[in-house]
Design an enzyme around this catalytic site. Structure first.
Site, PDB file in Angstrom:
ATOM      1  N   CYS A   1      13.959  10.366   7.495  1.00 57.81           N
ATOM      2  CA  CYS A   1      13.077  10.299   9.135  1.00 57.81           C
ATOM      3  C   CYS A   1      14.461  10.015  10.076  1.00 57.81           C
ATOM      4  CB  CYS A   1      12.802   8.244   9.361  1.00 57.81           C
ATOM      5  SG  CYS A   1      13.952   7.128   8.040  1.00 57.81           S
TER       6      CYS A   1
ATOM      7  N   GLU B   1       8.063   1.448  11.863  1.00 59.81           N
ATOM      8  CA  GLU B   1       9.187   1.476  11.192  1.00 59.81           C
ATOM      9  C   GLU B   1       8.845   3.850  11.129  1.00 59.81           C
ATOM     10  OE1 GLU B   1      12.638   1.272  11.078  1.00 59.81           O
ATOM     11  OE2 GLU B   1      12.357  -0.805  10.627  1.00 59.81           O
TER      12      GLU B   1
ATOM     13  N   GLU C   1       9.731  17.216  13.295  1.00 52.48           N
ATOM     14  CA  GLU C   1      10.603  16.254  12.291  1.00 52.48           C
ATOM     15  C   GLU C   1      10.717  17.531  11.353  1.00 52.48           C
ATOM     16  OE1 GLU C   1       8.984  11.985  11.457  1.00 52.48           O
ATOM     17  OE2 GLU C   1      10.957  11.822  10.462  1.00 52.48           O
TER      18      GLU C   1
ATOM     19  N   LYS D   1       0.752  -1.437  -0.404  1.00 53.25           N
ATOM     20  CA  LYS D   1       0.089  -0.365   0.388  1.00 53.25           C
ATOM     21  C   LYS D   1       1.010   1.473   0.044  1.00 53.25           C
ATOM     22  CE  LYS D   1      -1.849   2.768   1.874  1.00 53.25           C
ATOM     23  NZ  LYS D   1      -1.180   4.445   1.413  1.00 53.25           N
TER      24      LYS D   1
HETATM   25  P1  NAP Z   1       1.941   9.001   7.365  1.00 52.48           P
HETATM   26  O1  NAP Z   1       1.162   9.898   6.794  1.00 52.48           O
HETATM   27  O2  NAP Z   1       2.456   7.500   8.218  1.00 52.48           O
HETATM   28  O3  NAP Z   1       1.644   7.831   5.857  1.00 52.48           O
HETATM   29  C1  NAP Z   1       2.446   7.095   5.857  1.00 52.48           C
HETATM   30  C2  NAP Z   1       1.497   5.829   4.370  1.00 52.48           C
HETATM   31  O4  NAP Z   1       0.802   5.531   5.314  1.00 52.48           O
HETATM   32  C3  NAP Z   1       1.413   6.181   3.850  1.00 52.48           C
HETATM   33  O5  NAP Z   1       1.320   4.813   2.727  1.00 52.48           O
HETATM   34  C4  NAP Z   1       0.253   6.882   4.127  1.00 52.48           C
HETATM   35  O6  NAP Z   1      -0.914   6.802   3.684  1.00 52.48           O
HETATM   36  C5  NAP Z   1      -0.584   6.208   5.114  1.00 52.48           C
HETATM   37  N1  NAP Z   1      -1.219   6.603   5.796  1.00 52.48           N
HETATM   38  C6  NAP Z   1      -1.592   7.337   6.305  1.00 52.48           C
HETATM   39  N2  NAP Z   1      -3.013   7.384   7.030  1.00 52.48           N
HETATM   40  C7  NAP Z   1      -2.880   5.878   7.405  1.00 52.48           C
HETATM   41  C8  NAP Z   1      -3.943   5.104   8.165  1.00 52.48           C
HETATM   42  N3  NAP Z   1      -5.331   6.165   9.344  1.00 52.48           N
HETATM   43  N4  NAP Z   1      -4.372   3.946   8.269  1.00 52.48           N
HETATM   44  C9  NAP Z   1      -3.092   3.104   7.121  1.00 52.48           C
HETATM   45  N5  NAP Z   1      -2.578   3.352   6.349  1.00 52.48           N
HETATM   46  C10 NAP Z   1      -2.207   5.612   7.017  1.00 52.48           C
HETATM   47  O7  NAP Z   1       3.754   9.161   6.759  1.00 52.48           O
HETATM   48  P2  NAP Z   1       4.392   9.571   5.571  1.00 52.48           P
HETATM   49  O8  NAP Z   1       3.694  11.524   5.931  1.00 52.48           O
HETATM   50  O9  NAP Z   1       4.148   9.640   4.408  1.00 52.48           O
HETATM   51  O10 NAP Z   1       5.954  10.106   5.630  1.00 52.48           O
HETATM   52  C11 NAP Z   1       6.884  10.725   6.317  1.00 52.48           C
HETATM   53  C12 NAP Z   1       6.616   9.890   7.980  1.00 52.48           C
HETATM   54  O11 NAP Z   1       7.486   8.930   7.595  1.00 52.48           O
HETATM   55  C13 NAP Z   1       7.946  10.540   8.971  1.00 52.48           C
HETATM   56  O12 NAP Z   1       7.783  10.666  10.390  1.00 52.48           O
HETATM   57  C14 NAP Z   1       9.520  10.373   8.400  1.00 52.48           C
HETATM   58  O13 NAP Z   1      10.298   9.654   9.596  1.00 52.48           O
HETATM   59  C15 NAP Z   1       8.877   8.219   8.683  1.00 52.48           C
HETATM   60  N6  NAP Z   1       9.393   7.099   7.920  1.00 52.48           N
HETATM   61  C16 NAP Z   1      10.658   6.436   8.616  1.00 52.48           C
HETATM   62  C17 NAP Z   1      10.615   5.774   7.909  1.00 52.48           C
HETATM   63  C18 NAP Z   1      11.471   4.302   9.011  1.00 52.48           C
HETATM   64  O14 NAP Z   1      12.555   4.219   8.849  1.00 52.48           O
HETATM   65  N7  NAP Z   1      11.277   4.541  10.112  1.00 52.48           N
HETATM   66  C19 NAP Z   1      11.229   5.358   6.788  1.00 52.48           C
HETATM   67  C20 NAP Z   1      10.394   6.699   6.138  1.00 52.48           C
HETATM   68  C21 NAP Z   1       9.782   7.398   6.585  1.00 52.48           C
HETATM   69  P3  NAP Z   1      -1.402   8.274   1.877  1.00 52.48           P
HETATM   70  O15 NAP Z   1       0.128   8.352   2.259  1.00 52.48           O
HETATM   71  O16 NAP Z   1      -2.238   7.792   1.510  1.00 52.48           O
HETATM   72  O17 NAP Z   1      -1.793   9.527   3.589  1.00 52.48           O
END
Ligand code: NAP
Length: 502
Positions: free
Chosen positions: A301, A267, A398, A191
């Site tokens: 991240c 993650e 962040e 997804k």
């Molecule tokens: P996000 O808003 O949490 O979204 C991540 C994924 O989850 C996307 O596919 C999103 O879909 C989906 N999603 C959103 N709400 C959801 C829900 N209620 N239920 C299930 N899935 C849902 O994060 P992002 O803005 O895309 O990415 C940035 C974040 O990722 C940062 O906090 C970063 O630190 C973290 N990150 C962590 C790592 C690691 O390895 N620790 C690596 C990369 C990034 P949609 O985009 O369609 O809303």
């Protein structure tokens, strides 16, 4: 003159890459789900719509899960060698399609082509690593301490997995989850983020062509992730959810998974401190700081979020970092000579602007601000802030953008107290020429990963992951495979062979 000859070479590459994206990959074939709508993907460098893909419904997702549950058992029974060979073919295919994948990453995320090519290589490296890990012996054999029984452990695939990825490194994150899942013998539903589905769709298409059977890997692109994922997690056929994204969404998914006591890997977000001690090599510290801060334009991240710099080196470090940051050329990711592309969307720009303004209002000074292009596109100027107070929002959130926030400290204890003063614990960095200090400080930092005189911690062979609210589980290395395996223990009568084996 044909259409193609009228466009500039860069536009031609973009058009070709976009034309090759399948609109949707569901249960058993490439097709747009009927009668669902479409998702529109925009280029962050122009704000223009560049592609549409299927907008999957909960029913589409359940169909994908049905396919994963049906196709999974046969995949689980393939030999490790067969799964390894399939993944090796996928690696070769990713290399063959490197430019196409890189263009899609540049177009959907905004990163430069050089960075996008790096992401394709990095993603292919994860697939290669797990092709190699697939054939390693898993499980162990031992004798119970009392000698009365023999203990055999066997690694089994956990079963159908939901793999949720973020937009910032969509291909690498897809590869880091799909490859170990497939290597372990699991089926998977990927997804991707709504903003960046293109590279994931092509990745799955290449996997299928490499021999991954229909239904073993599907991609669910949707504008309704909350409903779709909740529905899948509630379904008994799903055995695992692996998520990379923000901590708030991770908490929601953990609650949902808890209802079914589902296996999880999380993650989540970071807030990496980058500690520079007086005894650090200044040139090295600035070089590594640029890597830790500016890889992916700060949208990572593990990006250095807080620079904690000791008083004796702080002025020189700040001046050198400011010089490097202002020399960055910002523009569309596909343009020659551009070092930094746009941020992913308007929200990302607004967040970076809010955090800079908040820090300024609390007493920080802006010591560098690079120019950005006029016109459309979600550009944010590379910025250096000095004397950032601990209560500034940028110290706890962040920034996810090209902003280096510098605070000063005088003692090691003070630096550690500030570094650990966060709910996150993903990555941290220590810059020092004193080996004893490096080991001591690394040991006291509350984080899953520590870069010592290095601004880059990611490596396919290393266990990537966090502690505290940065997550659960690890990706990469042998540990990453175990996330998709469950160990069954077989208890058998002990072997009481007489001494000498006679
Ligand atoms: P996000 O808003 O949490 O979204 C991540 C994924 O989850 C996307 O596919 C999103 O879909 C989906 N999603 C959103 N709400 C959801 C829900 N209620 N239920 C299930 N899935 C849902 O994060 P992002 O803005 O895309 O990415 C940035 C974040 O990722 C940062 O906090 C970063 O630190 C973290 N990150 C962590 C790592 C690691 O390895 N620790 C690596 C990369 C990034 P949609 O985009 O369609 O809303």
């Amino acid at each position: 003159m044909t259409d193609q000859l009228q466009v500039r070479p860069a536009q031609k590459d973009a058009k070709e890459a976009l034309a090759s994206v399948p609109s949707g990959f569901l249960a058993d074939s490439w097709r747009a789900p009927a009668p669902g709508g479409v998702l529109t993907v925009e280029d962050p460098a122009t704000g223009e719509a560049i592609a549409t893909v299927a907008d999957c419904t909960e029913e589409d997702a359940l169909a994908a899960l049905g396919a994963a549950a049906t196709a999974g058992p046969a995949w689980a029974l393939t030999s490790p060698r067969e799964r390894a060979d399939t993944l090796h073919r996928l690696v070769a295919s990713m290399h063959a399609h490197r430019e196409r994948l890189a263009w899609l990453l540049t177009l959907e995320v905004g990163k430069t082509l050089a960075e996008a090519r790096g992401e394709v290589d990095y993603a292919a490296d994860y697939v290669r690593w797990y092709a190699e890990e697939a054939v390693r012996p898993h499980g162990r054999s031992t004798v119970a301490p009392d000698g009365r029984s023999h203990i055999l452990t066997v690694a089994e695939p956990v079963g159908p997995c939901l793999l949720i990825t973020p937009w910032n490194v969509p291909l690498a994150m897809a590869a880091r989850k799909v490859a170990p899942a497939l290597a372990a013998g699991c089926s998977a539903i990927l997804k991707p983020a709504e903003l960046t589905p293109l590279s994931s769709l092509v990745f799955a298409e290449l996997a299928l062509a490499a021999g991954v059977p229909a239904g073993v890997l599907t991609v669910v692109t949707t504008s309704a992730p909350a409903g779709v994922c909740a529905r899948l997690i509630a379904d008994e056929r799903l055995r695992k959810v692996s998520f990379t994204g923000s901590t708030p969404v991770g908490r929601i998914l953990l609650q949902q998974a808890g209802q079914r006591v589902l296996r999880v890997s999380m993650e989540l977000g970071g807030n990496a401190p980058f500690l520079v001690f007086d005894d650090a090599d200044l040139e090295l510290a600035v070089h590594e700081a640029m890597i830790a801060k500016m890889r992916m334009g700060g949208q990572s991240c593990v990006a250095a979020n807080r620079f904690l710099v000791q008083d004796g080196i702080a002025d020189r470090f700040t001046a050198a970092l400011a010089e490097r940051m202002t020399a960055i050329r910002v523009g569309p990711g596909w343009e020659d000579g551009v070092d930094l592309g746009p941020l992913v969307d308007a929200r990302a720009v607004a967040k970076a602007a809010r955090l800079v303004e908040d820090a300024r209002e609390r007493g920080a000074t802006v010591v560098a601000r690079a120019p950005v292009p006029d016109g459309p596109g979600w550009y944010f100027p590379p910025t250096v802030l000095d004397h950032v107070p601990a209560d500034a929002a940028i110290c706890s959130e962040e920034v996810f953008g090209p902003v280096a926030a510098i605070s000063r400290f005088s003692t090691e204890d003070e630096a550690l107290a500030r570094a650990n003063d966060t709910e996150h614990g993903l990555a941290a960095y220590v810059l020092t020429s004193d080996f004893d200090r490096a080991r001591r400080v690394a040991g006291r930092l509350q984080s899953g990963m520590v870069g010592i005189n290095r601004g880059l911690v990611s490596n396919v062979a290393a266990p990537f992951g966090g502690i505290k609210q940065s997550g659960l589980g690890r990706e990469g290395g042998p540990e990453g495979l175990h996330e998709y395996q469950q160990f069954k223990y077989l208890s058998m009568p002990g072997f009481h062979a007489p001494a000498g084996g006679a």
